[in-house]
Design a protein around this motif. Sequence first.
Motif, PDB file in Angstrom:
ATOM      1  N   HIS A 145      41.827  22.156  53.821  1.00  0.00           N
ATOM      2  CA  HIS A 145      41.501  21.532  52.541  1.00  0.00           C
ATOM      3  C   HIS A 145      41.396  20.013  52.633  1.00  0.00           C
ATOM      4  O   HIS A 145      40.854  19.379  51.736  1.00  0.00           O
ATOM      5  CB  HIS A 145      42.534  21.915  51.476  1.00  0.00           C
ATOM      6  N   LEU A 146      41.886  19.434  53.748  1.00  0.00           N
ATOM      7  CA  LEU A 146      41.822  17.987  53.929  1.00  0.00           C
ATOM      8  C   LEU A 146      40.540  17.533  54.613  1.00  0.00           C
ATOM      9  O   LEU A 146      40.180  16.357  54.530  1.00  0.00           O
ATOM     10  CB  LEU A 146      43.015  17.492  54.765  1.00  0.00           C
ATOM     11  N   THR A 147      39.873  18.430  55.299  1.00  0.00           N
ATOM     12  CA  THR A 147      38.761  18.048  56.164  1.00  0.00           C
ATOM     13  C   THR A 147      37.413  18.477  55.596  1.00  0.00           C
ATOM     14  O   THR A 147      37.312  19.485  54.879  1.00  0.00           O
ATOM     15  CB  THR A 147      38.916  18.683  57.558  1.00  0.00           C
ATOM     16  N   LEU A 150      33.039  30.773  51.749  1.00  0.00           N
ATOM     17  CA  LEU A 150      33.780  32.029  51.602  1.00  0.00           C
ATOM     18  C   LEU A 150      33.709  32.521  50.164  1.00  0.00           C
ATOM     19  O   LEU A 150      33.509  31.722  49.245  1.00  0.00           O
ATOM     20  CB  LEU A 150      35.253  31.814  51.982  1.00  0.00           C
ATOM     21  N   PRO A 151      33.897  33.820  49.943  1.00  0.00           N
ATOM     22  CA  PRO A 151      34.071  34.294  48.562  1.00  0.00           C
ATOM     23  C   PRO A 151      35.262  33.565  47.933  1.00  0.00           C
ATOM     24  O   PRO A 151      36.246  33.272  48.611  1.00  0.00           O
ATOM     25  CB  PRO A 151      34.354  35.785  48.738  1.00  0.00           C
ATOM     26  N   LYS A 152      35.189  33.287  46.653  1.00  0.00           N
ATOM     27  CA  LYS A 152      36.260  32.543  45.987  1.00  0.00           C
ATOM     28  C   LYS A 152      37.603  33.254  46.120  1.00  0.00           C
ATOM     29  O   LYS A 152      38.653  32.603  46.234  1.00  0.00           O
ATOM     30  CB  LYS A 152      35.904  32.319  44.524  1.00  0.00           C
ATOM     31  N   SER A 153      37.583  34.578  46.093  1.00  0.00           N
ATOM     32  CA  SER A 153      38.829  35.331  46.221  1.00  0.00           C
ATOM     33  C   SER A 153      39.483  35.100  47.578  1.00  0.00           C
ATOM     34  O   SER A 153      40.719  35.056  47.693  1.00  0.00           O
ATOM     35  CB  SER A 153      38.570  36.820  46.019  1.00  0.00           C
ATOM     36  N   GLN A 154      38.669  34.916  48.619  1.00  0.00           N
ATOM     37  CA  GLN A 154      39.199  34.669  49.956  1.00  0.00           C
ATOM     38  C   GLN A 154      39.832  33.287  50.034  1.00  0.00           C
ATOM     39  O   GLN A 154      40.916  33.113  50.592  1.00  0.00           O
ATOM     40  CB  GLN A 154      38.083  34.797  50.994  1.00  0.00           C
ATOM     41  N   ALA A 155      39.164  32.292  49.459  1.00  0.00           N
ATOM     42  CA  ALA A 155      39.728  30.946  49.443  1.00  0.00           C
ATOM     43  C   ALA A 155      41.030  30.922  48.661  1.00  0.00           C
ATOM     44  O   ALA A 155      42.002  30.260  49.055  1.00  0.00           O
ATOM     45  CB  ALA A 155      38.722  29.967  48.838  1.00  0.00           C
ATOM     46  N   ARG A 156      41.067  31.656  47.556  1.00  0.00           N
ATOM     47  CA  ARG A 156      42.292  31.714  46.744  1.00  0.00           C
ATOM     48  C   ARG A 156      43.424  32.354  47.516  1.00  0.00           C
ATOM     49  O   ARG A 156      44.594  31.918  47.422  1.00  0.00           O
ATOM     50  CB  ARG A 156      42.033  32.508  45.458  1.00  0.00           C
ATOM     51  N   ALA A 157      43.119  33.385  48.297  1.00  0.00           N
ATOM     52  CA  ALA A 157      44.148  34.054  49.084  1.00  0.00           C
ATOM     53  C   ALA A 157      44.740  33.126  50.137  1.00  0.00           C
ATOM     54  O   ALA A 157      45.929  33.226  50.472  1.00  0.00           O
ATOM     55  CB  ALA A 157      43.568  35.304  49.744  1.00  0.00           C
ATOM     56  N   TYR A 159      45.121  29.951  49.744  1.00  0.00           N
ATOM     57  CA  TYR A 159      45.904  28.927  49.050  1.00  0.00           C
ATOM     58  C   TYR A 159      46.536  29.539  47.797  1.00  0.00           C
ATOM     59  O   TYR A 159      46.140  29.260  46.674  1.00  0.00           O
ATOM     60  CB  TYR A 159      45.004  27.749  48.686  1.00  0.00           C
ATOM     61  N   PRO A 160      47.573  30.370  47.985  1.00  0.00           N
ATOM     62  CA  PRO A 160      48.150  31.109  46.860  1.00  0.00           C
ATOM     63  C   PRO A 160      49.070  30.282  45.957  1.00  0.00           C
ATOM     64  O   PRO A 160      49.300  30.654  44.813  1.00  0.00           O
ATOM     65  CB  PRO A 160      48.939  32.225  47.548  1.00  0.00           C
ATOM     66  N   ALA A 176      51.135  25.709  49.825  1.00  0.00           N
ATOM     67  CA  ALA A 176      50.069  25.821  50.833  1.00  0.00           C
ATOM     68  C   ALA A 176      49.364  24.484  51.064  1.00  0.00           C
ATOM     69  O   ALA A 176      48.632  24.336  52.045  1.00  0.00           O
ATOM     70  CB  ALA A 176      49.049  26.871  50.402  1.00  0.00           C
ATOM     71  N   PHE A 177      49.582  23.519  50.186  1.00  0.00           N
ATOM     72  CA  PHE A 177      48.884  22.237  50.282  1.00  0.00           C
ATOM     73  C   PHE A 177      49.780  21.175  50.923  1.00  0.00           C
ATOM     74  O   PHE A 177      50.958  21.043  50.576  1.00  0.00           O
ATOM     75  CB  PHE A 177      48.437  21.764  48.894  1.00  0.00           C
ATOM     76  N   THR A 178      49.201  20.432  51.862  1.00  0.00           N
ATOM     77  CA  THR A 178      49.910  19.341  52.514  1.00  0.00           C
ATOM     78  C   THR A 178      49.002  18.120  52.547  1.00  0.00           C
ATOM     79  O   THR A 178      47.785  18.227  52.322  1.00  0.00           O
ATOM     80  CB  THR A 178      50.296  19.705  53.965  1.00  0.00           C
ATOM     81  N   ALA A 179      49.589  16.960  52.833  1.00  0.00           N
ATOM     82  CA  ALA A 179      48.815  15.724  52.939  1.00  0.00           C
ATOM     83  C   ALA A 179      49.303  14.928  54.139  1.00  0.00           C
ATOM     84  O   ALA A 179      50.492  14.953  54.469  1.00  0.00           O
ATOM     85  CB  ALA A 179      48.960  14.891  51.668  1.00  0.00           C
TER      86      ALA A 179
END
Length: 277
Positions: free
Chosen positions: A151-153, A163-170, A172-173, A177-180
């Motif tokens: 998600h940073l790159t 990807l299908p939106k459902s796959q991206a959501r899976a 990053y539940p 899941a998010f880091t910086a």
Amino acid sequence: MTPVNPIPEAPAAPKLASKVPAAENTLRILKLLASRRGPMAASSIATSLGLPRSSVYHLLGVMEASGFVLHLHEEQRYGLGISAFELSSAYSRQEPLSRLGRPLLASLVDAVGESAHLAVLHGRDVLYIVEDRAKNRPSLVTDVGVRLPSHLTASGRAILASLPKSQARALYPNAEAFTARHYVEGAIMKYSALSSHLDQVRQRGYATEHGEVTPGFGSIAAAVTDHSGWPTAAVAVTFLEEKVPVEQWPVLAARVQKAADELSSRLYGRPASTLTH
């Protein structure tokens, strides 16, 4: 004066029939099954390919015996078998992405004068498999073998948007899941922000990144997709933002997209598909 009779046009050459129709139709069935998200009924295969049902059942029987298709008896459908998977694994072992991607990245670097890299999705991260550093450009953190949160790159965002939106959501539940890597104004740290950003990537057709990986550096990326539109990698260029005005980014993005399309064509016989998920 006697009129000159026009020369009749030569009839169009008839399409040559395959000398091995069974082999050709077997390959057509495999390609069709590989292009679908799930197994298919034999009748649907016959209809899709315009083949007699009897021929399809006969070919599926031979392919099942060899392990190239699997018959799901309860569902009365056919899917790819273990032998097809083994072919895919053998293909991957020959490193086609890096072998075919390396000369394309070299050409891209020559054309734009900036460093380029090729990355694949690995879990929630992107894994860099090829890097080509432009002359007199600083080294980057995106060395071969390095993994970074997707998600940073720009590379990761290009893949996630394809990807299908459902796959991206899976992937990053939740917020964990998010880091910086460091503080950036407007950083993507929750799924709603990521989803909104990916919508912009789909609309624009390419992904960008402004200093989230390394302060002062920007990146532009485009996805490499297979015959079904599934993203298998991303091509990206990275540069000092002060050296490339924002109004020039679309021009640079067109070069990146061209390289991604060419790699898709070399790998799968078709250009990268437009982002539509």
